[in-house]
Write a protein that holds these residues in place. Sequence first.
Motif, PDB file in Angstrom:
ATOM      1  N   GLY A 173       0.600   9.316  -5.957  1.00  0.00           N
ATOM      2  CA  GLY A 173       0.759  10.715  -5.569  1.00  0.00           C
ATOM      3  C   GLY A 173       0.000  11.070  -4.313  1.00  0.00           C
ATOM      4  N   GLU A 174      -0.043  10.139  -3.359  1.00  0.00           N
ATOM      5  CA  GLU A 174      -0.724  10.354  -2.081  1.00  0.00           C
ATOM      6  C   GLU A 174       0.303  10.232  -0.962  1.00  0.00           C
ATOM      7  OE1 GLU A 174      -3.781   7.407  -2.071  1.00  0.00           O
ATOM      8  OE2 GLU A 174      -4.834   8.279  -3.794  1.00  0.00           O
ATOM      9  N   PRO A 175       1.157  11.255  -0.776  1.00  0.00           N
ATOM     10  CA  PRO A 175       2.307  11.137   0.133  1.00  0.00           C
ATOM     11  C   PRO A 175       1.940  10.918   1.590  1.00  0.00           C
ATOM     12  CG  PRO A 175       2.042  13.395  -0.644  1.00  0.00           C
ATOM     13  CD  PRO A 175       1.130  12.555  -1.469  1.00  0.00           C
ATOM     14  N   ARG A 176       0.861  11.557   2.073  1.00  0.00           N
ATOM     15  CA  ARG A 176       0.508  11.394   3.483  1.00  0.00           C
ATOM     16  C   ARG A 176       0.136   9.950   3.775  1.00  0.00           C
ATOM     17  NH1 ARG A 176      -3.705  11.321   6.953  1.00  0.00           N
ATOM     18  NH2 ARG A 176      -5.225  11.340   5.262  1.00  0.00           N
ATOM     19  N   GLU A 177      -0.699   9.364   2.923  1.00  0.00           N
ATOM     20  CA  GLU A 177      -1.117   7.975   3.114  1.00  0.00           C
ATOM     21  C   GLU A 177       0.069   7.029   2.933  1.00  0.00           C
ATOM     22  OE1 GLU A 177      -2.546  10.159   1.204  1.00  0.00           O
ATOM     23  OE2 GLU A 177      -4.630  10.389   1.887  1.00  0.00           O
ATOM     24  N   ALA A 178       0.918   7.331   1.944  1.00  0.00           N
ATOM     25  CA  ALA A 178       2.095   6.490   1.710  1.00  0.00           C
ATOM     26  C   ALA A 178       3.000   6.477   2.935  1.00  0.00           C
ATOM     27  CB  ALA A 178       2.863   6.988   0.488  1.00  0.00           C
ATOM     28  N   ARG A 179       3.235   7.645   3.505  1.00  0.00           N
ATOM     29  CA  ARG A 179       4.121   7.728   4.674  1.00  0.00           C
ATOM     30  C   ARG A 179       3.566   6.931   5.845  1.00  0.00           C
ATOM     31  NH1 ARG A 179       6.902  13.289   6.999  1.00  0.00           N
ATOM     32  NH2 ARG A 179       7.921  12.354   8.819  1.00  0.00           N
ATOM     33  N   LEU A 180       2.257   7.028   6.073  1.00  0.00           N
ATOM     34  CA  LEU A 180       1.644   6.268   7.165  1.00  0.00           C
ATOM     35  C   LEU A 180       1.827   4.770   6.970  1.00  0.00           C
ATOM     36  CD1 LEU A 180      -1.681   8.283   7.624  1.00  0.00           C
ATOM     37  CD2 LEU A 180       0.240   8.169   9.241  1.00  0.00           C
ATOM     38  N   HIS A 181       1.670   4.310   5.724  1.00  0.00           N
ATOM     39  CA  HIS A 181       1.794   2.876   5.467  1.00  0.00           C
ATOM     40  C   HIS A 181       3.250   2.422   5.512  1.00  0.00           C
ATOM     41  CE1 HIS A 181      -2.349   1.845   4.942  1.00  0.00           C
ATOM     42  NE2 HIS A 181      -2.537   2.716   3.980  1.00  0.00           N
ATOM     43  N   TYR A 182       4.191   3.262   5.060  1.00  0.00           N
ATOM     44  CA  TYR A 182       5.610   2.897   5.213  1.00  0.00           C
ATOM     45  C   TYR A 182       5.934   2.691   6.691  1.00  0.00           C
ATOM     46  CZ  TYR A 182       7.058   4.006   0.385  1.00  0.00           C
ATOM     47  OH  TYR A 182       7.245   4.018  -0.979  1.00  0.00           O
ATOM     48  N   LEU A 217       0.825  -1.212   0.000  1.00  0.00           N
ATOM     49  CA  LEU A 217       0.000   0.000   0.000  1.00  0.00           C
ATOM     50  C   LEU A 217       0.856   1.257   0.000  1.00  0.00           C
ATOM     51  CD1 LEU A 217      -2.956  -0.856   2.372  1.00  0.00           C
ATOM     52  CD2 LEU A 217      -3.167   0.224   0.131  1.00  0.00           C
ATOM     53  N   ALA A 218       1.939   1.249   0.766  1.00  0.00           N
ATOM     54  CA  ALA A 218       2.821   2.413   0.808  1.00  0.00           C
ATOM     55  C   ALA A 218       3.377   2.713  -0.578  1.00  0.00           C
ATOM     56  CB  ALA A 218       3.962   2.170   1.796  1.00  0.00           C
ATOM     57  N   LEU A 219       3.882   1.684  -1.246  1.00  0.00           N
ATOM     58  CA  LEU A 219       4.455   1.871  -2.581  1.00  0.00           C
ATOM     59  C   LEU A 219       3.393   2.318  -3.582  1.00  0.00           C
ATOM     60  CD1 LEU A 219       6.689  -1.315  -2.505  1.00  0.00           C
ATOM     61  CD2 LEU A 219       7.546   1.036  -2.598  1.00  0.00           C
ATOM     62  N   LEU A 220       2.198   1.751  -3.449  1.00  0.00           N
ATOM     63  CA  LEU A 220       1.119   2.104  -4.364  1.00  0.00           C
ATOM     64  C   LEU A 220       0.613   3.517  -4.117  1.00  0.00           C
ATOM     65  CD1 LEU A 220      -0.760   1.291  -6.623  1.00  0.00           C
ATOM     66  CD2 LEU A 220      -2.202   0.099  -4.965  1.00  0.00           C
ATOM     67  N   ARG A 221       0.426   3.901  -2.850  1.00  0.00           N
ATOM     68  CA  ARG A 221      -0.014   5.270  -2.538  1.00  0.00           C
ATOM     69  C   ARG A 221       1.044   6.281  -2.985  1.00  0.00           C
ATOM     70  NH1 ARG A 221      -5.384   5.012  -2.064  1.00  0.00           N
ATOM     71  NH2 ARG A 221      -6.073   3.649  -0.372  1.00  0.00           N
ATOM     72  N   ASP A 222       2.313   5.911  -2.846  1.00  0.00           N
ATOM     73  CA  ASP A 222       3.407   6.749  -3.333  1.00  0.00           C
ATOM     74  C   ASP A 222       3.263   6.949  -4.839  1.00  0.00           C
ATOM     75  OD1 ASP A 222       5.732   8.215  -3.145  1.00  0.00           O
ATOM     76  OD2 ASP A 222       6.889   6.633  -2.181  1.00  0.00           O
ATOM     77  N   ARG A 223       3.024   5.872  -5.537  1.00  0.00           N
ATOM     78  CA  ARG A 223       2.864   5.913  -7.002  1.00  0.00           C
ATOM     79  C   ARG A 223       1.642   6.728  -7.414  1.00  0.00           C
ATOM     80  NH1 ARG A 223       2.203   0.375 -10.591  1.00  0.00           N
ATOM     81  NH2 ARG A 223       1.957   1.361 -12.652  1.00  0.00           N
ATOM     82  N   GLN A 273      13.028  -6.244   4.635  1.00  0.00           N
ATOM     83  CA  GLN A 273      12.485  -5.189   3.774  1.00  0.00           C
ATOM     84  C   GLN A 273      12.830  -3.782   4.271  1.00  0.00           C
ATOM     85  OE1 GLN A 273      10.924  -6.135   0.908  1.00  0.00           O
ATOM     86  NE2 GLN A 273      11.490  -8.178   1.612  1.00  0.00           N
ATOM     87  N   HIS A 274      13.547  -3.692   5.387  1.00  0.00           N
ATOM     88  CA  HIS A 274      13.750  -2.393   6.018  1.00  0.00           C
ATOM     89  C   HIS A 274      14.539  -1.409   5.161  1.00  0.00           C
ATOM     90  CE1 HIS A 274      11.730  -3.278   9.658  1.00  0.00           C
ATOM     91  NE2 HIS A 274      12.377  -2.402  10.400  1.00  0.00           N
ATOM     92  N   VAL A 275      15.581  -1.887   4.510  1.00  0.00           N
ATOM     93  CA  VAL A 275      16.417  -0.960   3.734  1.00  0.00           C
ATOM     94  C   VAL A 275      15.604  -0.332   2.605  1.00  0.00           C
ATOM     95  CG1 VAL A 275      18.492  -0.713   2.325  1.00  0.00           C
ATOM     96  CG2 VAL A 275      18.519  -2.200   4.327  1.00  0.00           C
ATOM     97  N   MET A 276      14.858  -1.150   1.882  1.00  0.00           N
ATOM     98  CA  MET A 276      14.028  -0.635   0.799  1.00  0.00           C
ATOM     99  C   MET A 276      12.976   0.340   1.332  1.00  0.00           C
ATOM    100  SD  MET A 276      10.731  -0.972  -0.593  1.00  0.00           S
ATOM    101  CE  MET A 276      10.125  -2.588  -0.113  1.00  0.00           C
ATOM    102  N   LEU A 277      12.280  -0.056   2.409  1.00  0.00           N
ATOM    103  CA  LEU A 277      11.213   0.784   2.953  1.00  0.00           C
ATOM    104  C   LEU A 277      11.763   2.097   3.510  1.00  0.00           C
ATOM    105  CD1 LEU A 277       9.144  -1.990   4.757  1.00  0.00           C
ATOM    106  CD2 LEU A 277       8.424  -0.708   2.731  1.00  0.00           C
ATOM    107  N   LEU A 278      12.882   2.039   4.211  1.00  0.00           N
ATOM    108  CA  LEU A 278      13.461   3.252   4.786  1.00  0.00           C
ATOM    109  C   LEU A 278      13.989   4.186   3.703  1.00  0.00           C
ATOM    110  CD1 LEU A 278      15.248   1.614   7.840  1.00  0.00           C
ATOM    111  CD2 LEU A 278      13.464   3.372   7.973  1.00  0.00           C
ATOM    112  N   ASN A 279      14.572   3.625   2.648  1.00  0.00           N
ATOM    113  CA  ASN A 279      15.016   4.467   1.533  1.00  0.00           C
ATOM    114  C   ASN A 279      13.834   5.157   0.862  1.00  0.00           C
ATOM    115  OD1 ASN A 279      17.868   4.544   1.250  1.00  0.00           O
ATOM    116  ND2 ASN A 279      17.880   2.424   0.557  1.00  0.00           N
ATOM    117  N   GLN A 280      12.758   4.407   0.651  1.00  0.00           N
ATOM    118  CA  GLN A 280      11.560   4.990   0.041  1.00  0.00           C
ATOM    119  C   GLN A 280      10.964   6.068   0.947  1.00  0.00           C
ATOM    120  OE1 GLN A 280      11.857   3.342  -3.420  1.00  0.00           O
ATOM    121  NE2 GLN A 280       9.851   4.177  -3.020  1.00  0.00           N
ATOM    122  N   LEU A 281      10.908   5.776   2.231  1.00  0.00           N
ATOM    123  CA  LEU A 281      10.352   6.733   3.185  1.00  0.00           C
ATOM    124  C   LEU A 281      11.230   7.979   3.267  1.00  0.00           C
ATOM    125  CD1 LEU A 281       8.242   7.460   5.292  1.00  0.00           C
ATOM    126  CD2 LEU A 281       9.503   6.079   6.964  1.00  0.00           C
ATOM    127  N   GLY A 282      12.541   7.796   3.235  1.00  0.00           N
ATOM    128  CA  GLY A 282      13.450   8.940   3.250  1.00  0.00           C
ATOM    129  C   GLY A 282      13.239   9.841   2.051  1.00  0.00           C
TER     130      GLY A 282
END
Length: 270
Positions: free
Chosen positions: A104-113, A96-102, A128-137
């Motif tokens: 263009g819903e940054p608030r929802e994406a950040r919550l799911h990350y 969901l985080a990756l999809l919400r990011d895609r 999965q932490h490195v990928m998720l933290l890089n995306q969140l960063g």
Amino acid sequence: MQTTASLWELLCRDFESERRSAKAEQHHGIAVRFLQAAKRVLSSSSPRLCDAIEIAGDVCQAAGRLPDAAANFEEALSKSLHLGATTSAARLAAKLALLRDRLGEPREARLHYEQSLSLYEAVRDYSQHVMLLNQLGTLCKLAGDFVAMESNYRRAMEVATRLQDHPEVASAANNLGVAYTDLRDFVNAENLHMQALAIREKCFGAMHPDVAQSMANLAVVYHASGNHQKALAFYTGALKIYKCFRKSDDPEMQTVMANHEALLRTGAKQ
């Protein structure tokens, strides 16, 4: 009377059979019918129903039906949390985080990350932490939250180091180095890009696109800080590698070429 396992096997067999013989544009409709059938024959508390909803979401996403995919993942996540299926919930929150990011819903994406990271930590799974933290960063960077950006990139580096996944350490260092360059903190930017370059050369050898990326990023640091001779050397080195792997119209290579030409126009000598 058929068991849940046998019903599930039948559903999946029919679903895969229909998908194999269908055109790509028909896959969304097949996923909808598969999910409708699953909801008719499986208990609402069945983990298999969560699987069916997630599968439907995956198919919708592959078919480009992103809002439908998001709705499926949200439903599956809610059910997984209710059932206490933490690993499944962590995976769904990440999707969901990756999809919400895609979308263009940054608030929802950040919550799911953040939700996914917390759930994975609860089951001591850091794969999965490195990928998720890089995306969140990166998401925090785009939002202008540089404190959170730095924290997430540094956490990604720490996790990658513990896992001894050195290319991931380089990716996190590279991301943080780019952010520091944007902030005109050239000392930290140089140190991080040097760290990324050393790791990438060790992992991949001297001739690799990731090595070229680190060299190009160092060139940008030197260019912006006025050290034109170093910038020229790193631009030239990066282009030499890129030309072995990328076509001339590659966007990343074109950016490096444009920066190199701009530096030459200032009078820097090759």
